[in-house]
Design a protein around this motif. Structure first.
Motif, PDB file in Angstrom:
ATOM      1  N   PRO A  88       1.121  -1.200  -0.095  1.00 50.97           N
ATOM      2  CA  PRO A  88       0.047  -0.004  -0.067  1.00 50.97           C
ATOM      3  C   PRO A  88       0.821   1.255  -0.012  1.00 50.97           C
ATOM      4  CG  PRO A  88      -0.728  -1.474   1.527  1.00 50.97           C
ATOM      5  CD  PRO A  88       0.429  -2.108   1.258  1.00 50.97           C
ATOM      6  N   TRP A  89       0.504   2.309  -0.848  1.00 48.76           N
ATOM      7  CA  TRP A  89       0.978   3.396  -0.920  1.00 48.76           C
ATOM      8  C   TRP A  89       1.383   4.211   0.300  1.00 48.76           C
ATOM      9  CZ3 TRP A  89       3.399   6.178  -4.761  1.00 48.76           C
ATOM     10  CH2 TRP A  89       3.400   7.631  -4.749  1.00 48.76           C
ATOM     11  N   ASN A  90       0.510   4.149   1.300  1.00 39.11           N
ATOM     12  CA  ASN A  90       0.643   4.730   2.660  1.00 39.11           C
ATOM     13  C   ASN A  90       0.842   3.724   3.805  1.00 39.11           C
ATOM     14  OD1 ASN A  90       1.310   7.479   2.224  1.00 39.11           O
ATOM     15  ND2 ASN A  90      -0.953   8.050   2.211  1.00 39.11           N
ATOM     16  N   GLY A  91       1.162   2.547   3.411  1.00 44.81           N
ATOM     17  CA  GLY A  91       1.221   1.147   4.284  1.00 44.81           C
ATOM     18  C   GLY A  91       2.538   0.595   4.168  1.00 44.81           C
ATOM     19  N   GLY A  92       3.547   1.467   3.860  1.00 44.29           N
ATOM     20  CA  GLY A  92       4.913   0.784   3.778  1.00 44.29           C
ATOM     21  C   GLY A  92       5.748   1.050   2.423  1.00 44.29           C
ATOM     22  N   TYR A  93       4.911   1.319   1.327  1.00 43.88           N
ATOM     23  CA  TYR A  93       5.603   1.595   0.165  1.00 43.88           C
ATOM     24  C   TYR A  93       6.665   2.342   0.015  1.00 43.88           C
ATOM     25  CZ  TYR A  93       6.420   1.741  -4.921  1.00 43.88           C
ATOM     26  OH  TYR A  93       6.881   1.717  -6.315  1.00 43.88           O
ATOM     27  N   LYS A  94       6.214   3.392   0.216  1.00 45.73           N
ATOM     28  CA  LYS A  94       7.341   4.657   0.060  1.00 45.73           C
ATOM     29  C   LYS A  94       8.486   4.497   0.927  1.00 45.73           C
ATOM     30  CE  LYS A  94       6.242   8.834  -1.217  1.00 45.73           C
ATOM     31  NZ  LYS A  94       5.465  10.038  -1.131  1.00 45.73           N
ATOM     32  N   ASP A  95       8.217   4.280   2.222  1.00 43.11           N
ATOM     33  CA  ASP A  95       9.288   4.153   2.888  1.00 43.11           C
ATOM     34  C   ASP A  95      10.144   3.079   2.757  1.00 43.11           C
ATOM     35  OD1 ASP A  95       8.359   5.960   4.959  1.00 43.11           O
ATOM     36  OD2 ASP A  95       7.304   4.829   6.101  1.00 43.11           O
ATOM     37  N   ASP A  96       9.674   1.827   2.003  1.00 40.85           N
ATOM     38  CA  ASP A  96      10.506   0.583   1.733  1.00 40.85           C
ATOM     39  C   ASP A  96      11.383   1.157   0.662  1.00 40.85           C
ATOM     40  OD1 ASP A  96       9.604  -1.080   3.538  1.00 40.85           O
ATOM     41  OD2 ASP A  96       8.586  -2.618   2.138  1.00 40.85           O
ATOM     42  N   VAL A  97      10.944   2.010  -0.427  1.00 36.43           N
ATOM     43  CA  VAL A  97      11.785   2.145  -1.458  1.00 36.43           C
ATOM     44  C   VAL A  97      12.657   3.645  -1.198  1.00 36.43           C
ATOM     45  CG1 VAL A  97      10.170   0.950  -3.082  1.00 36.43           C
ATOM     46  CG2 VAL A  97       9.663   3.700  -2.898  1.00 36.43           C
ATOM     47  N   GLN A  98      11.980   4.516  -0.407  1.00 38.07           N
ATOM     48  CA  GLN A  98      12.497   5.742  -0.546  1.00 38.07           C
ATOM     49  C   GLN A  98      13.676   6.136   0.788  1.00 38.07           C
ATOM     50  OE1 GLN A  98       9.260   8.551  -1.051  1.00 38.07           O
ATOM     51  NE2 GLN A  98      10.343   9.150  -2.960  1.00 38.07           N
TER      52      GLN A  98
ATOM     53  N   GLN B  68      14.172  -2.287  -2.795  1.00 34.74           N
ATOM     54  CA  GLN B  68      13.836  -2.863  -4.080  1.00 34.74           C
ATOM     55  C   GLN B  68      15.014  -2.762  -4.979  1.00 34.74           C
ATOM     56  OE1 GLN B  68      13.740   0.122  -2.784  1.00 34.74           O
ATOM     57  NE2 GLN B  68      14.258   1.473  -4.405  1.00 34.74           N
ATOM     58  N   ASP B  69      15.020  -3.594  -5.990  1.00 27.28           N
ATOM     59  CA  ASP B  69      15.726  -3.182  -6.986  1.00 27.28           C
ATOM     60  C   ASP B  69      15.242  -2.483  -7.932  1.00 27.28           C
ATOM     61  OD1 ASP B  69      18.046  -5.255  -6.670  1.00 27.28           O
ATOM     62  OD2 ASP B  69      16.554  -6.692  -6.982  1.00 27.28           O
ATOM     63  N   LEU B  70      13.855  -2.493  -8.265  1.00 25.84           N
ATOM     64  CA  LEU B  70      13.119  -1.607  -9.224  1.00 25.84           C
ATOM     65  C   LEU B  70      11.980  -1.232  -8.816  1.00 25.84           C
ATOM     66  CD1 LEU B  70      13.349  -3.672 -12.570  1.00 25.84           C
ATOM     67  CD2 LEU B  70      14.741  -2.082 -12.034  1.00 25.84           C
ATOM     68  N   HIS B  71      11.420   0.048  -8.985  1.00 29.69           N
ATOM     69  CA  HIS B  71      10.284   0.525  -8.338  1.00 29.69           C
ATOM     70  C   HIS B  71       9.600   1.605  -9.160  1.00 29.69           C
ATOM     71  CE1 HIS B  71      13.219   3.495  -7.141  1.00 29.69           C
ATOM     72  NE2 HIS B  71      12.285   4.338  -7.002  1.00 29.69           N
TER      73      HIS B  71
ATOM     74  N   THR C 225      15.396  17.207  -6.913  1.00 27.99           N
ATOM     75  CA  THR C 225      14.646  16.456  -6.024  1.00 27.99           C
ATOM     76  C   THR C 225      15.122  14.758  -6.317  1.00 27.99           C
ATOM     77  OG1 THR C 225      12.706  17.979  -6.182  1.00 27.99           O
ATOM     78  CG2 THR C 225      12.455  15.642  -5.076  1.00 27.99           C
ATOM     79  N   PHE C 226      15.184  14.496  -7.474  1.00 27.10           N
ATOM     80  CA  PHE C 226      15.249  13.025  -7.653  1.00 27.10           C
ATOM     81  C   PHE C 226      16.986  12.744  -7.227  1.00 27.10           C
ATOM     82  CE2 PHE C 226      12.191  13.274 -11.277  1.00 27.10           C
ATOM     83  CZ  PHE C 226      11.140  13.284 -10.499  1.00 27.10           C
ATOM     84  N   PHE C 227      17.945  13.551  -8.124  1.00 25.93           N
ATOM     85  CA  PHE C 227      19.280  12.994  -7.965  1.00 25.93           C
ATOM     86  C   PHE C 227      20.256  14.119  -7.367  1.00 25.93           C
ATOM     87  CE2 PHE C 227      17.010  11.582 -12.036  1.00 25.93           C
ATOM     88  CZ  PHE C 227      16.989  10.475 -11.657  1.00 25.93           C
ATOM     89  N   GLY C 228      19.743  15.105  -6.502  1.00 28.09           N
ATOM     90  CA  GLY C 228      20.717  16.120  -6.120  1.00 28.09           C
ATOM     91  C   GLY C 228      21.551  15.789  -5.062  1.00 28.09           C
ATOM     92  N   ARG C 229      21.402  14.528  -4.240  1.00 27.40           N
ATOM     93  CA  ARG C 229      22.031  14.060  -3.230  1.00 27.40           C
ATOM     94  C   ARG C 229      22.159  12.556  -3.242  1.00 27.40           C
ATOM     95  NH1 ARG C 229      18.582  13.710   1.372  1.00 27.40           N
ATOM     96  NH2 ARG C 229      16.788  14.428   0.866  1.00 27.40           N
ATOM     97  N   LYS C 230      22.746  11.780  -2.418  1.00 28.42           N
ATOM     98  CA  LYS C 230      22.760  10.522  -2.289  1.00 28.42           C
ATOM     99  C   LYS C 230      21.550  10.031  -1.575  1.00 28.42           C
ATOM    100  CE  LYS C 230      25.438   6.492  -0.428  1.00 28.42           C
ATOM    101  NZ  LYS C 230      26.367   5.977   0.553  1.00 28.42           N
ATOM    102  N   LYS C 231      20.709   9.150  -2.156  1.00 30.08           N
ATOM    103  CA  LYS C 231      19.529   8.697  -1.708  1.00 30.08           C
ATOM    104  C   LYS C 231      19.186   7.167  -1.768  1.00 30.08           C
ATOM    105  CE  LYS C 231      16.739  12.677  -2.465  1.00 30.08           C
ATOM    106  NZ  LYS C 231      15.210  13.395  -3.195  1.00 30.08           N
ATOM    107  N   PRO C 232      18.542   6.636  -0.494  1.00 24.66           N
ATOM    108  CA  PRO C 232      18.293   5.067  -0.558  1.00 24.66           C
ATOM    109  C   PRO C 232      17.486   4.762  -1.837  1.00 24.66           C
ATOM    110  CG  PRO C 232      18.083   5.967   1.515  1.00 24.66           C
ATOM    111  CD  PRO C 232      18.163   7.392   0.752  1.00 24.66           C
ATOM    112  N   GLU C 233      16.734   5.593  -2.246  1.00 21.40           N
ATOM    113  CA  GLU C 233      15.856   5.201  -3.541  1.00 21.40           C
ATOM    114  C   GLU C 233      16.626   4.804  -4.430  1.00 21.40           C
ATOM    115  OE1 GLU C 233      12.498   7.046  -6.332  1.00 21.40           O
ATOM    116  OE2 GLU C 233      13.239   8.196  -4.538  1.00 21.40           O
TER     117      GLU C 233
END
Length: 559
Positions: A440-450, A455-458, A475-483
């Motif tokens: 679910p979007w607000n049930g763990g998805y965004k935390d898991d990927v971001q 994940q490998d792909l999302h 926003t996407f690529f301006g710094r190191k991110k877990p995503e």
């Protein structure tokens, strides 16, 4: 008044886009059904939401269903003119930068109060800016996505993910004048001051309900009483309740609102996760509107008397690639990332799954944004080339964990399951094994990927908050991110230089050069630009569709 920084070509394009959207919903054919809301000025509107909000403190939010609600409760210093991406006054009547861009002086509306009676003045402005800057705790800082993207870092960074802070200090020169000092100029201002995350909130309520208390347990975050029950702003509506059992958020008219007095007495957001169920609820009169109707339903909805407003594309859908995920060592090879790009039939996906007007994305910036360039490396559908690249990289037996969200509909992604199926089938066809993970979007998805990079792909995307390429690629690529799981100091520095470049043509050209670098490095794969729609019943009047999905309900009536 300061204006958005556009090149001449992009300014003309956006003016056309703004004009196309600045259309209020007016009287349409009368419906034969009975509306479940009051008539004329006053009454109640019920809007069908695709999912539960995350919370109601906008500084800790980064998703659209929540912002749709908080936009009605809070005001920012500057806002976007309804139906456009142009700037206009809100709580600040005017704003002025210093010559070096390091100081911003805001002249504030006078006599304004928050809905709890607290005075809105320069001291309140500085309280909010200082609160963000001095936020303590790794959990709290990790949830301040927009703050980190715009202001870089905090007084004390509690993670290596953050950089030196852009913000320096705030001075209440007098009750009607707030001066914000920066350590360095930033090309995203003044437009970034419109971000709903930077809404002005009541210092009294923030302190009383301990708004800064954010805790983390495993993959879950817990927020304060303020964030869940007591948000207080100056906006046209004030928070009444959140009944999580019924999935209903109730707002009522804020009689003290200084800027956008509401016509409705109540505004209710009713959570209906299934898009078809939202459509049936609208037809039955149980709700009076919902966002992101399925493209295939546009004609049917209009034939039944509903009002479907289509916004021009101001977003991008992308396939995220995590170079630090389970298959990260393979995905660090640019040949593997290129193979994924060549292996996806984006033309067919756009034609079969997205509404008329959608386009294949060739980069992470839509064409209407200053900084877009057509001069980037492109990856047309070519299965043979994709297989060849996988063979050259020694990745012919590749298994990828592919995450996609449920219980959500996004402007760039009308049906996540359909998007996942289309892309995963393409990747299977070039020899890649896919392990699907749906959450679910607000049930763990965004935390898991971001946050945790499991994940490998999302699948994710972005709807622009303001007309600047940095709002996308920065926003996407301006710094190191877990995503995305990569560390590319050269790219980070190029984005930082573009962000700080002078306004106008130089600013746009700097981002054009960065976009070329990004599409060569290929940290993710842009899929499409989509024109989302919003639909309301025939008795709804006064709603203005926004390219930024920045709809405000203070002008709405139901009769």
């Amino acid at each position: 008044m300061q204006q958005l920084r556009l090149t001449r070509t992009r300014r003309v394009a956006l003016i056309g886009l703004s004009g196309a959207l600045a259309v209020s919903l007016s009287a349409c054919a009368e419906s034969k059904r009975e509306e479940g809301a009051g008539g004329g000025s006053g009454g109640t509107m019920i809007f069908g939401a695709a999912g539960n909000p995350k919370l109601f403190d906008p500084i800790f939010n980064d998703e659209g269903e929540t912002f749709r609600i908080t936009r009605q409760i809070f005001d920012t210093l500057i806002q976007n003119k309804p139906g456009t991406a142009d700037l206009e006054p809100s709580l600040a009547e005017k704003w002025e930068p210093s010559n070096d861009g390091k100081t911003w002086t805001f002249s504030l509306k006078q006599g304004v109060k928050f809905s709890d009676g607290t005075a809105f003045d320069a001291a309140a402005v500085c309280f909010n800016f200082d609160r963000w800057y001095n936020m303590k705790g790794a959990a709290a800082q990790s949830q301040m996505i927009y703050y980190a993207d715009v202001f870089g870092g905090f007084a004390k960074n509690e993670s290596t993910d953050y950089s030196d802070p852009v913000y320096k200090s705030c001075e209440a020169k007098d009750p009607a004048t707030a001066v914000v000092n920066l350590n360095k100029a930033k090309g995203a201002f003044p437009a970034a001051f419109t971000l709903p995350s930077f809404s002005m909130q009541s210092p009294t309520a923030l302190k009383q309900y301990k708004a800064d208390e954010v805790t983390q347990s495993g993959d879950s975050f817990t927020y304060s009483e303020y964030a869940n029950k007591h948000p207080v702003g100056t906006g046209p509506f004030k928070f009444d309740s959140w009944d999580q059992g019924k999935g209903e958020i109730t707002l009522s008219k804020n009689e003290t609102s200084p800027t956008q007095t509401a016509k409705l007495d109540k505004l209710i957001f009713k959570v209906i996760p299934d898009e078809n169920a939202r459509k049936q609820a609208l037809k039955a009169g149980d709700i009076q509107g919902y966002d992101y109707p399925a493209p295939a339903d546009y004609g049917l909805l209009r034939n039944e008397g509903e009002q479907v407003l289509v916004r021009p594309p101001f977003n991008v859908l992308y396939l995220g690639i995590n170079q630090s995920g389970p298959a990260g060592e393979k995905l660090k090879d640019v040949k593997v990332r290129q193979a994924l790009a060549y292996g996806i039939n984006r033309e067919q996906f756009v034609k079969s799954k997205l509404p008329e007007g959608a386009e294949v994305a060739t980069e992470f910036v839509p064409k209407t944004i200053s900084g877009y360039t057509d001069d980037v490396t492109k990856y047309p559908f070519d299965q043979a080339k994709a297989r060849q690249l996988l063979q050259e990289a020694g990745a012919t037996n590749l298994t990828l964990k592919f995450y996609y969200p449920t219980e959500v509909t996004r402007p760039y992604m009308p049906n996540p399951a359909d998007v996942f199926t289309s892309i995963s089938e393409d990747l299977k066809a070039i020899g890649i094994k896919i392990e699907p993970v749906a959450k679910p979007w607000n049930g763990g998805y965004k935390d898991d990927v971001q946050k945790f990079g499991k994940q490998d792909l999302h699948l994710l995307g972005w709807t622009g908050d303001y007309n600047d390429a940095g709002n996308f690629v920065g926003t996407f690529f301006g710094r190191k991110k877990p995503e995305f799981g990569f560390d590319n100091p050269q790219l980070f520095q190029a984005l930082a230089n573009a962000d700080a470049s002078p306004a106008g043509d130089a600013h746009a050209k700097a981002y054009q050069e960065v976009n070329k670098q990004i599409m060569d490095y290929l940290p993710a794969i842009p899929i499409s630009y989509g024109p989302p729609a919003i639909v309301v019943g025939p008795k709804v009047k006064g709603l203005v569709a926004s390219p930024l999905t920045d709809e405000r309900f203070n002008t709405v009536t139901v009769n």
